[in-house]
Design a protein around this motif. Structure first.
Motif, PDB file in Angstrom:
ATOM      1  N   GLU A 295      46.099 -18.348 -41.705  1.00 37.29           N
ATOM      2  CA  GLU A 295      46.248 -17.347 -40.649  1.00 37.29           C
ATOM      3  C   GLU A 295      47.531 -17.578 -39.842  1.00 37.29           C
ATOM      4  O   GLU A 295      48.278 -16.636 -39.573  1.00 37.29           O
ATOM      5  N   GLN A 296      47.806 -18.830 -39.480  1.00 40.87           N
ATOM      6  CA  GLN A 296      49.015 -19.130 -38.716  1.00 40.87           C
ATOM      7  C   GLN A 296      50.261 -18.860 -39.545  1.00 40.87           C
ATOM      8  O   GLN A 296      51.248 -18.339 -39.032  1.00 40.87           O
ATOM      9  N   LEU A 297      50.226 -19.191 -40.819  1.00 35.66           N
ATOM     10  CA  LEU A 297      51.375 -18.929 -41.689  1.00 35.66           C
ATOM     11  C   LEU A 297      51.666 -17.435 -41.749  1.00 35.66           C
ATOM     12  O   LEU A 297      52.825 -17.022 -41.703  1.00 35.66           O
TER      13      LEU A 297
ATOM     14  N   LYS B 211      51.017 -15.239 -39.436  1.00 35.68           N
ATOM     15  CA  LYS B 211      51.615 -14.867 -38.138  1.00 35.68           C
ATOM     16  C   LYS B 211      53.084 -15.266 -38.102  1.00 35.68           C
ATOM     17  O   LYS B 211      53.932 -14.507 -37.613  1.00 35.68           O
ATOM     18  N   ASP B 212      53.379 -16.465 -38.609  1.00 34.92           N
ATOM     19  CA  ASP B 212      54.765 -16.929 -38.649  1.00 34.92           C
ATOM     20  C   ASP B 212      55.613 -16.055 -39.575  1.00 34.92           C
ATOM     21  O   ASP B 212      56.740 -15.701 -39.238  1.00 34.92           O
TER      22      ASP B 212
ATOM     23  N   LYS C  83      55.184 -13.000 -40.228  1.00 30.68           N
ATOM     24  CA  LYS C  83      55.390 -11.707 -39.565  1.00 30.68           C
ATOM     25  C   LYS C  83      56.604 -11.762 -38.637  1.00 30.68           C
ATOM     26  O   LYS C  83      57.312 -10.771 -38.477  1.00 30.68           O
ATOM     27  N   LYS C  84      56.873 -12.920 -38.042  1.00 28.26           N
ATOM     28  CA  LYS C  84      58.051 -13.075 -37.181  1.00 28.26           C
ATOM     29  C   LYS C  84      59.335 -12.862 -37.975  1.00 28.26           C
ATOM     30  O   LYS C  84      60.300 -12.296 -37.462  1.00 28.26           O
TER      31      LYS C  84
ATOM     32  N   PHE D  73      57.871 -23.469 -41.100  1.00 25.39           N
ATOM     33  CA  PHE D  73      56.551 -22.839 -41.218  1.00 25.39           C
ATOM     34  C   PHE D  73      55.794 -23.429 -42.407  1.00 25.39           C
ATOM     35  O   PHE D  73      54.604 -23.730 -42.309  1.00 25.39           O
TER      36      PHE D  73
ATOM     37  N   ASN E 260      54.717 -27.036 -41.592  1.00 21.82           N
ATOM     38  CA  ASN E 260      53.562 -27.046 -40.688  1.00 21.82           C
ATOM     39  C   ASN E 260      52.291 -26.643 -41.426  1.00 21.82           C
ATOM     40  O   ASN E 260      51.225 -27.214 -41.186  1.00 21.82           O
ATOM     41  N   TYR E 261      52.406 -25.674 -42.311  1.00 20.49           N
ATOM     42  CA  TYR E 261      51.254 -25.247 -43.102  1.00 20.49           C
ATOM     43  C   TYR E 261      50.757 -26.409 -43.968  1.00 20.49           C
ATOM     44  O   TYR E 261      49.559 -26.673 -44.049  1.00 20.49           O
TER      45      TYR E 261
ATOM     46  N   ARG F  31      48.696 -28.865 -42.135  1.00 25.01           N
ATOM     47  CA  ARG F  31      47.360 -28.380 -41.756  1.00 25.01           C
ATOM     48  C   ARG F  31      46.425 -28.224 -42.954  1.00 25.01           C
ATOM     49  O   ARG F  31      45.229 -28.012 -42.765  1.00 25.01           O
TER      50      ARG F  31
END
Length: 65
Positions: free
Chosen positions: A2-4, A6-7, A9-10, A29, A32-33, A36
């Protein structure tokens, strides 16, 4: 994941611009993925990383870096 997304999308929305900035942020990104990730075996982990890589590349496929 989910965070990836969002990233990513930036990058896609041009919040992050410029080939160098896109490349550096995409690497961050993905890193960090990877930190996690929770998976049972190495093969699954690599599959998930390759999927994440493809998502990031598809955000701006014409970006030179």
């Amino acid at each position: 994941m989910e965070q990836l997304l969002k990233d990513a999308k930036k990058i896609k929305s041009l919040e992050i611009q410029g080939a160098t900035n896109v490349a550096i942020n995409a690497i961050n990104f993905l890193s960090n993925y990877a930190k996690r990730l929770k998976c049972d075996d190495l093969d699954t982990g690599f599959e998930m990383l390759y999927e994440a890589k493809d998502i990031l590349i598809d955000t701006r496929p014409t970006e030179p870096a």
